[in-house]
Design an enzyme around this catalytic site. Sequence first.
Site, short mmCIF file in Angstrom:
data_model
loop_
_atom_site.label_atom_id
_atom_site.label_comp_id
_atom_site.label_asym_id
_atom_site.label_seq_id
_atom_site.Cartn_x
_atom_site.Cartn_y
_atom_site.Cartn_z
N LYS A 163 -1.20 12.14 4.01
CA LYS A 163 -0.03 11.95 4.89
C LYS A 163 1.00 11.04 4.25
CE LYS A 163 -2.32 10.21 8.32
NZ LYS A 163 -3.62 10.22 7.63
N GLU A 171 -0.39 -0.02 8.67
CA GLU A 171 -1.02 0.58 7.48
C GLU A 171 -1.31 -0.51 6.46
OE1 GLU A 171 -2.23 3.64 6.88
OE2 GLU A 171 -1.81 4.08 8.98
N ARG A 172 -1.94 -0.11 5.36
CA ARG A 172 -2.41 -1.06 4.35
C ARG A 172 -1.24 -1.69 3.58
NH1 ARG A 172 -4.89 3.44 4.93
NH2 ARG A 172 -7.14 3.57 5.33
#
Length: 454
Positions: free
Chosen positions: A154, A182-183
């Site tokens: 994604k 997110e990371r």
Amino acid sequence: MKNFGKIKTVQGSIASVEFFGETPAIHDVLFLQDDRNVKMEVYAVFGQIASCLVLTQTKKIYRGAIVINSGEQLMMPVGDKVLGRIMDMFGNPQDNKGEVVGDTRWSIVNRDVKFASVMAPLKILETGIKAVDFFSPIFKGGKMGLFGGAGVGKTILLTEIVHNVVMLHINKNLAVFTGLGERAREGQELHEVLEKSGVLPQMTLVYGQMGESPAIRFRTAFAGITLAEYFRDVKKKDILFFVDNIFRFAQAGNELATLMDNIPSEGGYQATLSSEMAAFHERLVSTNDGAISAIETVYIPSDDVTDQGVQSAFPYFDSTVVLSRSVYQQGRFPAIELLSSTSAGLSREIVGEDHYRIFLKSQELLKRAVSLERIVALVGESELSPENKLIYRRAKCLRNYMTQNFFVTEAQTGKKGQYVTTSDVVSDVGKIINGQYDKVPPEDFLYISTLKEI
């Protein structure tokens, strides 16, 4: 003492504050009397008690601490000077380039847009990605959702769209990237890709990464929208708005609801999930001043597309791209499930007669091939009738043709990225369906740009 209150309880990112005089308004920012850097936002008010989102570290917060109502809402810097910068929802720099100084500061709270000024999207925005432009084209001023489970590509697909669309329309559009939950590694890699490709000066990035509290992750979404609204309303620009990942927004709201002991709805999510998702998406509208084209990734937990957090985002998308784990395991990238990906733009009036006609034929071909796959799995392709064998082979060629090398993965794959126009894709798909390439092995269609390479 009318603006003073006292902390009664602290549960994770939620603090309950009892006020002695006037109760604060929702969205008012509170700070500790002992330390003005410790901030809270009023989320709900019950009589003299205010439930607040703690927006900084909770180490200095304790029961009985005195808080002061600033009477202001959360503000963040906006303007041309924020382009090319990475910051958090408060406007603090995250790129080691010094203080972020905007032209002015705007509240991140919702701004009403007059219904008469809202424009319906009618034009298609080309991304240069074959499977996206052919099977689920995105409207200029519309919303696209990239759905997929963990590790199916994604973020890579979103980054490629950022690269292609911003590069193609450079000096025409500005872009806002909002990183939700997110990371930090992915945010760093995105920054490096954008800087290397030269599109960073056209963008501003707002991060609320995975390690932050749910209150920060929840409010970062609205901080990103505020930047997009400023460039649309004040600078009269068309905006590309990217979000990675909108599911983390629903997840953060769920965490906050749990801390406030709210009764969950069916499926375990907060009862306010639908209204929170609406508050986010209804601000992403196009007006007479400019268009906001939103492209959002949506994480599918356990590959369960019926998850309520995923379903809550579905109604707002004009186009949906579904990434499949089985396609990923077959080594076809981007791992897009062609039959599951759709777009409201696939009509004669929007994409044209040729694209629409060939799209319908390709869908019919792929559906017939799906019905043959079980037979092939049991007895082999050689046992099919000549007609079915031709259908199965053409569908395989079409699926292989939709693979593509990306610019943002050149360092990992060693293969040069490809940008393919929609007109070339429509022409090539028509030739495959009509049988002009029946004698070419399906393997030869993998990772080519156009049929001219064969």
